[in-house]
Design a protein around this motif. Structure first.
Motif, PDB file in Angstrom:
ATOM      1  N   MET A   1       0.842  -1.194   0.000  1.00 33.16           N
ATOM      2  CA  MET A   1       0.000   0.000   0.000  1.00 33.16           C
ATOM      3  C   MET A   1       0.882   1.251   0.000  1.00 33.16           C
ATOM      4  O   MET A   1       1.709   1.443   0.901  1.00 33.16           O
ATOM      5  CB  MET A   1      -0.892   0.019   1.240  1.00 33.16           C
ATOM      6  N   TRP A   2       0.710   2.099  -1.012  1.00 29.87           N
ATOM      7  CA  TRP A   2       1.396   3.384  -1.057  1.00 29.87           C
ATOM      8  C   TRP A   2       0.545   4.436  -0.358  1.00 29.87           C
ATOM      9  O   TRP A   2      -0.657   4.534  -0.605  1.00 29.87           O
ATOM     10  CB  TRP A   2       1.657   3.801  -2.499  1.00 29.87           C
ATOM     11  N   LEU A   3       1.170   5.222   0.504  1.00 32.39           N
ATOM     12  CA  LEU A   3       0.505   6.295   1.247  1.00 32.39           C
ATOM     13  C   LEU A   3       1.016   7.627   0.701  1.00 32.39           C
ATOM     14  O   LEU A   3       2.223   7.889   0.742  1.00 32.39           O
ATOM     15  CB  LEU A   3       0.808   6.170   2.738  1.00 32.39           C
ATOM     16  N   VAL A   4       0.091   8.456   0.198  1.00 37.56           N
ATOM     17  CA  VAL A   4       0.481   9.661  -0.543  1.00 37.56           C
ATOM     18  C   VAL A   4      -0.142  10.907   0.078  1.00 37.56           C
ATOM     19  O   VAL A   4      -1.374  11.030   0.173  1.00 37.56           O
ATOM     20  CB  VAL A   4       0.041   9.555  -2.019  1.00 37.56           C
ATOM     21  N   ASP A   5       0.699  11.818   0.506  1.00 35.98           N
ATOM     22  CA  ASP A   5       0.278  13.152   0.942  1.00 35.98           C
ATOM     23  C   ASP A   5       0.895  14.136  -0.051  1.00 35.98           C
ATOM     24  O   ASP A   5       2.084  14.440   0.025  1.00 35.98           O
ATOM     25  CB  ASP A   5       0.782  13.430   2.356  1.00 35.98           C
ATOM     26  N   PRO A   6       0.103  14.645  -0.995  1.00 36.65           N
ATOM     27  CA  PRO A   6       0.682  15.407  -2.104  1.00 36.65           C
ATOM     28  C   PRO A   6       1.130  16.813  -1.751  1.00 36.65           C
ATOM     29  O   PRO A   6       1.911  17.418  -2.487  1.00 36.65           O
ATOM     30  CB  PRO A   6      -0.464  15.454  -3.108  1.00 36.65           C
ATOM     31  N   LEU A   7       0.617  17.344  -0.632  1.00 34.88           N
ATOM     32  CA  LEU A   7       0.978  18.712  -0.256  1.00 34.88           C
ATOM     33  C   LEU A   7       0.728  18.867   1.238  1.00 34.88           C
ATOM     34  O   LEU A   7      -0.358  19.244   1.668  1.00 34.88           O
ATOM     35  CB  LEU A   7       0.157  19.724  -1.060  1.00 34.88           C
ATOM     36  N   CYS A   8       1.730  18.546   2.035  1.00 39.14           N
ATOM     37  CA  CYS A   8       1.603  18.648   3.484  1.00 39.14           C
ATOM     38  C   CYS A   8       1.987  20.069   3.895  1.00 39.14           C
ATOM     39  O   CYS A   8       3.155  20.459   3.794  1.00 39.14           O
ATOM     40  CB  CYS A   8       2.507  17.631   4.175  1.00 39.14           C
ATOM     41  N   GLY A   9       0.991  20.817   4.313  1.00 44.11           N
ATOM     42  CA  GLY A   9       1.174  22.238   4.595  1.00 44.11           C
ATOM     43  C   GLY A   9       0.333  23.073   3.648  1.00 44.11           C
ATOM     44  O   GLY A   9       0.756  24.148   3.209  1.00 44.11           O
ATOM     45  N   THR A  10      -0.878  22.589   3.355  1.00 45.02           N
ATOM     46  CA  THR A  10      -1.737  23.281   2.384  1.00 45.02           C
ATOM     47  C   THR A  10      -2.032  24.717   2.804  1.00 45.02           C
ATOM     48  O   THR A  10      -2.025  25.635   1.972  1.00 45.02           O
ATOM     49  CB  THR A  10      -3.054  22.506   2.190  1.00 45.02           C
ATOM     50  N   LEU A  11      -2.299  24.926   4.088  1.00 44.83           N
ATOM     51  CA  LEU A  11      -2.598  26.288   4.543  1.00 44.83           C
ATOM     52  C   LEU A  11      -1.380  27.187   4.371  1.00 44.83           C
ATOM     53  O   LEU A  11      -1.502  28.351   3.956  1.00 44.83           O
ATOM     54  CB  LEU A  11      -3.054  26.262   6.007  1.00 44.83           C
ATOM     55  N   ASN A  12      -0.184  26.671   4.675  1.00 43.94           N
ATOM     56  CA  ASN A  12       1.037  27.431   4.404  1.00 43.94           C
ATOM     57  C   ASN A  12       1.102  27.819   2.931  1.00 43.94           C
ATOM     58  O   ASN A  12       1.357  28.976   2.572  1.00 43.94           O
ATOM     59  CB  ASN A  12       2.278  26.588   4.736  1.00 43.94           C
ATOM     60  N   TYR A  13       0.884  26.828   2.086  1.00 41.85           N
ATOM     61  CA  TYR A  13       1.005  27.015   0.634  1.00 41.85           C
ATOM     62  C   TYR A  13      -0.004  28.039   0.121  1.00 41.85           C
ATOM     63  O   TYR A  13       0.346  28.917  -0.687  1.00 41.85           O
ATOM     64  CB  TYR A  13       0.788  25.667  -0.038  1.00 41.85           C
ATOM     65  N   ALA A  14      -1.247  27.934   0.595  1.00 47.81           N
ATOM     66  CA  ALA A  14      -2.288  28.860   0.150  1.00 47.81           C
ATOM     67  C   ALA A  14      -1.989  30.288   0.583  1.00 47.81           C
ATOM     68  O   ALA A  14      -2.407  31.251  -0.074  1.00 47.81           O
ATOM     69  CB  ALA A  14      -3.644  28.412   0.690  1.00 47.81           C
ATOM     70  N   ALA A  15      -1.246  30.433   1.681  1.00 50.33           N
ATOM     71  CA  ALA A  15      -0.850  31.760   2.166  1.00 50.33           C
ATOM     72  C   ALA A  15       0.490  32.203   1.579  1.00 50.33           C
ATOM     73  O   ALA A  15       1.081  33.167   2.031  1.00 50.33           O
ATOM     74  CB  ALA A  15      -0.762  31.745   3.693  1.00 50.33           C
ATOM     75  N   ARG A  16       0.964  31.476   0.564  1.00 49.74           N
ATOM     76  CA  ARG A  16       2.227  31.752  -0.123  1.00 49.74           C
ATOM     77  C   ARG A  16       3.424  31.650   0.817  1.00 49.74           C
ATOM     78  O   ARG A  16       4.337  32.479   0.818  1.00 49.74           O
ATOM     79  CB  ARG A  16       2.171  33.103  -0.837  1.00 49.74           C
ATOM     80  N   ASN A  17       3.394  30.588   1.608  1.00 49.45           N
ATOM     81  CA  ASN A  17       4.492  30.218   2.485  1.00 49.45           C
ATOM     82  C   ASN A  17       5.079  28.922   1.934  1.00 49.45           C
ATOM     83  O   ASN A  17       4.347  27.988   1.647  1.00 49.45           O
ATOM     84  CB  ASN A  17       3.942  30.022   3.909  1.00 49.45           C
ATOM     85  N   MET A  18       6.376  28.855   1.782  1.00 52.73           N
ATOM     86  CA  MET A  18       7.014  27.733   1.089  1.00 52.73           C
ATOM     87  C   MET A  18       7.299  26.523   1.983  1.00 52.73           C
ATOM     88  O   MET A  18       7.925  25.566   1.531  1.00 52.73           O
ATOM     89  CB  MET A  18       8.320  28.198   0.447  1.00 52.73           C
ATOM     90  N   LEU A  19       6.834  26.532   3.227  1.00 56.98           N
ATOM     91  CA  LEU A  19       7.098  25.407   4.121  1.00 56.98           C
ATOM     92  C   LEU A  19       6.061  24.314   3.890  1.00 56.98           C
ATOM     93  O   LEU A  19       5.016  24.246   4.530  1.00 56.98           O
ATOM     94  CB  LEU A  19       7.069  25.877   5.575  1.00 56.98           C
ATOM     95  N   VAL A  20       6.371  23.426   2.953  1.00 54.46           N
ATOM     96  CA  VAL A  20       5.479  22.329   2.586  1.00 54.46           C
ATOM     97  C   VAL A  20       6.319  21.112   2.234  1.00 54.46           C
ATOM     98  O   VAL A  20       7.538  21.197   2.075  1.00 54.46           O
ATOM     99  CB  VAL A  20       4.573  22.704   1.395  1.00 54.46           C
ATOM    100  N   ALA A  21       5.642  19.963   2.097  1.00 57.86           N
ATOM    101  CA  ALA A  21       6.332  18.733   1.710  1.00 57.86           C
ATOM    102  C   ALA A  21       5.407  17.868   0.869  1.00 57.86           C
ATOM    103  O   ALA A  21       4.184  17.979   0.952  1.00 57.86           O
ATOM    104  CB  ALA A  21       6.777  17.953   2.943  1.00 57.86           C
TER     105      ALA A  21
END
Length: 269
Positions: free
Chosen positions: A79-99
């Motif tokens: 089973m592959w476990l995929v989190d495509p954008l961990c830190g969505t709220l950061n990203y939406a606020a134009r903060n680059m702290l994501v994974a």
């Protein structure tokens, strides 16, 4: 030539990271999920990119994506476990702290995982035995991850749910005089910070919650275990048992200090 599971995890995570990086800064709609949580078009497109890579190489494996849920055979051992954008709220606020997190569970264990930083270009990855950092996509420069407590920085997850409240509340840990005397708090709000413990850039990471098969945490936990960190539940118990939660520390001394602080908090309530 058949690509190894760990190289597939790296390739898939980098594919998702390329989407996240390309879409950064664009105005995009938010798709509501629950309790104030949401996804963006970048989450959805990055997940598609990750899963396309996995499906091409491993068509018989099952996949659980944060946005698309589970696909594949119910009886699949892989089973592959995929989190495509961990830190969505950061990203939406134009903060680059994501994974971008990708992990493979075979049976009950994670055997390969990768956490990609879309903006630094780094990918932290493990074959389930050792953990490495790769920069600029060049495997010739893979560097073994070495945990270190020297920074004294402890990242604490303040996002709900809080199943162990009132005995444990992360926000109260940050205000504890013993914590303030020994450590320096950080709140990055992405599980990239878990990978940073493995890499020696954080002394520890603490979160509440039940994390079994978590698309958010599976990769970071695997990285820390392979790097030699001390990894337990919130009360020091084996991971994914009892109260749940996560305390991952660079060394036993840091881990013991955090467990003592958490234990004191519980006794006061």
């Amino acid at each position: 030539m058949l690509i190894s599971d760990e190289e597939l995890a790296v390739t898939a995570a980098r594919a998702g990271a390329a989407v996240v990086r390309a879409m950064y800064g664009a105005s995009m709609a938010r798709f509501g999920k629950s309790a104030g949580d949401f996804a963006t078009a970048a989450d959805i497109e990055a997940e598609k990119a990750v899963i396309d890579v996995i499906r091409t190489a491993r068509p018989d494996d099952a996949v659980t994506g944060e946005e698309s849920g589970r696909t594949g055979s119910d009886g699949a051992d892989r089973m592959w476990l995929v989190d495509p954008l961990c830190g969505t709220l950061n990203y939406a606020a134009r903060n680059m702290l994501v994974a971008v997190n990708v992990a493979l569970r075979v049976g009950s264990g994670i055997t390969a995982a990768a956490s990609a930083d879309p903006f630094s270009g780094e990918v932290f990855w493990t074959d389930g035995v050792h953990a490495y950092a790769r920069r600029d996509g060049d495997d010739s420069d893979d560097e073994r991850l070495v945990p270190s407590p020297d920074s004294r920085l402890v990242d604490v997850n303040l996002d709900p749910p809080f199943p162990n409240a009132p005995g444990f509340l992360a926000a109260r840990l940050l205000a504890d005089p013993g914590f303030v005397e020994r450590f320096r708090p950080r709140v990055v709000s992405t599980t990239l910070a878990v990978a940073w413990v493995a890499a020696g850039r954080r002394a520890a990471y603490v979160t509440d919650g039940h994390l079994q098969d978590s698309v958010h945490f599976a990769s970071g936990i695997a990285l820390c275990q392979a790097a030699g960190c001390v990894v337990t539940g919130i009360r020091g118990q084996p991971l994914h048992t009892g109260a749940g939660g996560l305390v991952v520390a660079a060394d036993h001394e840091t881990h013991a200090a955090l467990l003592a602080l958490i234990g004191n908090m519980a006794r006061l309530h």
